[in-house]
Design a protein around this motif. Structure first.
Motif, PDB file in Angstrom:
ATOM      1  N   LEU A  76      41.567  58.001   0.131  1.00  0.00           N
ATOM      2  CA  LEU A  76      42.762  57.799  -0.676  1.00  0.00           C
ATOM      3  C   LEU A  76      43.680  56.741  -0.065  1.00  0.00           C
ATOM      4  CD1 LEU A  76      44.377  58.725  -3.147  1.00  0.00           C
ATOM      5  CD2 LEU A  76      45.394  60.513  -1.712  1.00  0.00           C
ATOM      6  N   SER A  77      43.764  56.721   1.265  1.00  0.00           N
ATOM      7  CA  SER A  77      44.659  55.767   1.933  1.00  0.00           C
ATOM      8  C   SER A  77      44.229  54.320   1.698  1.00  0.00           C
ATOM      9  CB  SER A  77      44.714  56.058   3.438  1.00  0.00           C
ATOM     10  OG  SER A  77      43.490  55.757   4.082  1.00  0.00           O
ATOM     11  N   ILE A  78      42.921  54.099   1.558  1.00  0.00           N
ATOM     12  CA  ILE A  78      42.440  52.745   1.264  1.00  0.00           C
ATOM     13  C   ILE A  78      42.991  52.278  -0.076  1.00  0.00           C
ATOM     14  CG2 ILE A  78      40.390  51.352   0.780  1.00  0.00           C
ATOM     15  CD1 ILE A  78      38.861  53.105   2.747  1.00  0.00           C
ATOM     16  N   LYS A  79      42.922  53.166  -1.071  1.00  0.00           N
ATOM     17  CA  LYS A  79      43.440  52.818  -2.400  1.00  0.00           C
ATOM     18  C   LYS A  79      44.952  52.609  -2.361  1.00  0.00           C
ATOM     19  CE  LYS A  79      39.355  53.589  -4.261  1.00  0.00           C
ATOM     20  NZ  LYS A  79      38.637  54.250  -3.147  1.00  0.00           N
ATOM     21  N   ILE A  80      45.669  53.448  -1.588  1.00  0.00           N
ATOM     22  CA  ILE A  80      47.123  53.312  -1.512  1.00  0.00           C
ATOM     23  C   ILE A  80      47.502  52.005  -0.820  1.00  0.00           C
ATOM     24  CG2 ILE A  80      49.219  54.297  -0.494  1.00  0.00           C
ATOM     25  CD1 ILE A  80      48.035  57.048  -0.911  1.00  0.00           C
ATOM     26  N   THR A  81      46.763  51.629   0.225  1.00  0.00           N
ATOM     27  CA  THR A  81      47.019  50.359   0.907  1.00  0.00           C
ATOM     28  C   THR A  81      46.827  49.189  -0.051  1.00  0.00           C
ATOM     29  OG1 THR A  81      46.288  51.295   3.016  1.00  0.00           O
ATOM     30  CG2 THR A  81      46.378  48.899   2.856  1.00  0.00           C
ATOM     31  N   ALA A  84      49.723  49.120  -2.432  1.00  0.00           N
ATOM     32  CA  ALA A  84      50.913  48.545  -1.797  1.00  0.00           C
ATOM     33  C   ALA A  84      50.828  47.022  -1.794  1.00  0.00           C
ATOM     34  CB  ALA A  84      51.044  49.074  -0.372  1.00  0.00           C
ATOM     35  N   GLY A  85      49.670  46.490  -1.426  1.00  0.00           N
ATOM     36  CA  GLY A  85      49.492  45.041  -1.425  1.00  0.00           C
ATOM     37  C   GLY A  85      49.658  44.448  -2.808  1.00  0.00           C
ATOM     38  N   ALA A  86      49.104  45.130  -3.811  1.00  0.00           N
ATOM     39  CA  ALA A  86      49.214  44.640  -5.187  1.00  0.00           C
ATOM     40  C   ALA A  86      50.664  44.656  -5.657  1.00  0.00           C
ATOM     41  CB  ALA A  86      48.345  45.493  -6.111  1.00  0.00           C
ATOM     42  N   ALA A  87      51.401  45.708  -5.290  1.00  0.00           N
ATOM     43  CA  ALA A  87      52.806  45.820  -5.701  1.00  0.00           C
ATOM     44  C   ALA A  87      53.643  44.715  -5.058  1.00  0.00           C
ATOM     45  CB  ALA A  87      53.355  47.188  -5.317  1.00  0.00           C
ATOM     46  N   TRP A  88      53.425  44.474  -3.752  1.00  0.00           N
ATOM     47  CA  TRP A  88      54.174  43.412  -3.075  1.00  0.00           C
ATOM     48  C   TRP A  88      53.851  42.048  -3.680  1.00  0.00           C
ATOM     49  CZ3 TRP A  88      52.995  46.439   1.873  1.00  0.00           C
ATOM     50  CH2 TRP A  88      54.150  47.121   2.302  1.00  0.00           C
ATOM     51  N   LEU A  89      52.568  41.801  -3.956  1.00  0.00           N
ATOM     52  CA  LEU A  89      52.152  40.527  -4.520  1.00  0.00           C
ATOM     53  C   LEU A  89      52.748  40.331  -5.909  1.00  0.00           C
ATOM     54  CD1 LEU A  89      50.450  37.951  -4.327  1.00  0.00           C
ATOM     55  CD2 LEU A  89      48.513  39.257  -5.232  1.00  0.00           C
ATOM     56  N   CYS A 111      51.438  50.746  -9.639  1.00  0.00           N
ATOM     57  CA  CYS A 111      50.269  50.527  -8.778  1.00  0.00           C
ATOM     58  C   CYS A 111      49.754  51.834  -8.188  1.00  0.00           C
ATOM     59  CB  CYS A 111      50.619  49.548  -7.662  1.00  0.00           C
ATOM     60  SG  CYS A 111      50.890  47.852  -8.224  1.00  0.00           S
ATOM     61  N   ILE A 112      50.666  52.749  -7.848  1.00  0.00           N
ATOM     62  CA  ILE A 112      50.252  54.039  -7.305  1.00  0.00           C
ATOM     63  C   ILE A 112      49.500  54.855  -8.353  1.00  0.00           C
ATOM     64  CG2 ILE A 112      51.124  56.306  -6.589  1.00  0.00           C
ATOM     65  CD1 ILE A 112      50.953  54.390  -4.307  1.00  0.00           C
ATOM     66  N   ILE A 113      49.997  54.838  -9.584  1.00  0.00           N
ATOM     67  CA  ILE A 113      49.315  55.561 -10.661  1.00  0.00           C
ATOM     68  C   ILE A 113      47.903  55.011 -10.862  1.00  0.00           C
ATOM     69  CG2 ILE A 113      49.319  55.980 -13.151  1.00  0.00           C
ATOM     70  CD1 ILE A 113      52.381  56.115 -12.970  1.00  0.00           C
ATOM     71  N   LEU A 114      47.779  53.692 -10.857  1.00  0.00           N
ATOM     72  CA  LEU A 114      46.451  53.071 -11.000  1.00  0.00           C
ATOM     73  C   LEU A 114      45.549  53.437  -9.830  1.00  0.00           C
ATOM     74  CD1 LEU A 114      47.488  49.517 -12.285  1.00  0.00           C
ATOM     75  CD2 LEU A 114      46.455  51.375 -13.612  1.00  0.00           C
ATOM     76  N   ALA A 115      46.118  53.460  -8.614  1.00  0.00           N
ATOM     77  CA  ALA A 115      45.327  53.802  -7.424  1.00  0.00           C
ATOM     78  C   ALA A 115      44.855  55.246  -7.475  1.00  0.00           C
ATOM     79  CB  ALA A 115      46.157  53.557  -6.163  1.00  0.00           C
ATOM     80  N   LEU A 116      45.721  56.144  -7.920  1.00  0.00           N
ATOM     81  CA  LEU A 116      45.339  57.552  -8.028  1.00  0.00           C
ATOM     82  C   LEU A 116      44.251  57.743  -9.082  1.00  0.00           C
ATOM     83  CD1 LEU A 116      48.818  59.327  -7.775  1.00  0.00           C
ATOM     84  CD2 LEU A 116      47.056  59.120  -5.993  1.00  0.00           C
ATOM     85  N   GLY A 117      44.358  57.011 -10.180  1.00  0.00           N
ATOM     86  CA  GLY A 117      43.318  57.072 -11.195  1.00  0.00           C
ATOM     87  C   GLY A 117      41.992  56.550 -10.681  1.00  0.00           C
TER      88      GLY A 117
END
Length: 209
Positions: A76-81, A84-89, A111-117
């Motif tokens: 899960l942390s890989i997706k969250i990382t 985070a990068g996508a949100a900053w970009l 981005c978090i919702i997409l990562a969780l999905g």
């Protein structure tokens, strides 16, 4: 030791990035909350390696559970990382061009919702393997190999997530394809030091001509 040091450094850096991301996402400014969050992220950063080493030292109900939880978090942390990068970009791009949403918490939540999905889909497919059919044309292939079926199994990860029952079900699916050859490529076992003998019987159920 070089690999472990590199892995640990990368894990800690990614979790520090998660820490910074959460501060901006949830607008956390309280010093005590920031300290608790930082400590929590650093502990989570070393959890997977600690669980893996602990499991190789001793296997019991608690160490297995710790390994399972840390492995789920690691994935899960890989997706969250990446989120985070996508949100900053996206935030930087929107600020530069002056269009789109300029609120970082909004972009971060999206981005978090997409990562969780994405993670939910990954966990589902991990326990529901799919069959992908690929036809490979090969020039000057000997006649005796034309029209043959090869089943390739990858990332089976037998162990504390996928037990003997999972391997038995997988063997049934493979055998239903009537393969001429079965190959297993990479990550057959996962986080185990012994107990592999219990998988001998279900593995022997794989049949190929």
């Amino acid at each position: 030791m070089i690999f472990l040091s590199f892995f640990l450094t990368l894990a800690l850096l990614s979790h520090f990035a998660i820490f910074r991301f959460i501060l901006l996402w949830l607008v956390i400014t309280h010093t005590l909350l920031k300290t608790i969050l930082l400590v929590g992220c650093l502990v989570l950063g070393i959890s997977f390696m600690a669980a893996f080493l602990l499991l190789r030292w001793t296997e019991n109900t608690w160490t297995i559970l710790y390994f399972q939880l840390s492995a789920v978090w690691f994935a899960l942390s890989i997706k969250i990382t990446l989120a985070a990068g996508a949100a900053w970009l996206a935030y930087a791009i929107f600020r530069m061009v002056g269009i789109g949403p300029s609120s970082f918490p909004f972009l971060a939540s999206t981005c978090i919702i997409l990562a969780l999905g994405w993670s939910a889909h990954g966990f589902w497919t991990a326990f529901h393997p799919i069959v992908k059919r690929v036809e490979i044309p090969i020039e000057r292939l000997p006649d005796q190999w034309r029209g043959k079926t090869i089943v390739q199994l990858s990332d089976v990860h037998l162990g504390h997530f996928h037990g003997t029952a999972s391997m038995e079900r997988l063997a049934e699916r493979v055998n239903s394809l009537h393969p001429d050859l079965v190959v297993i490529t990479g990550d057959l076992f996962d986080g185990m030091i012994d107990g592999m003998s219990e998988f001998e019987s279900p593995l022997k159920r794989l049949k190929a001509r």
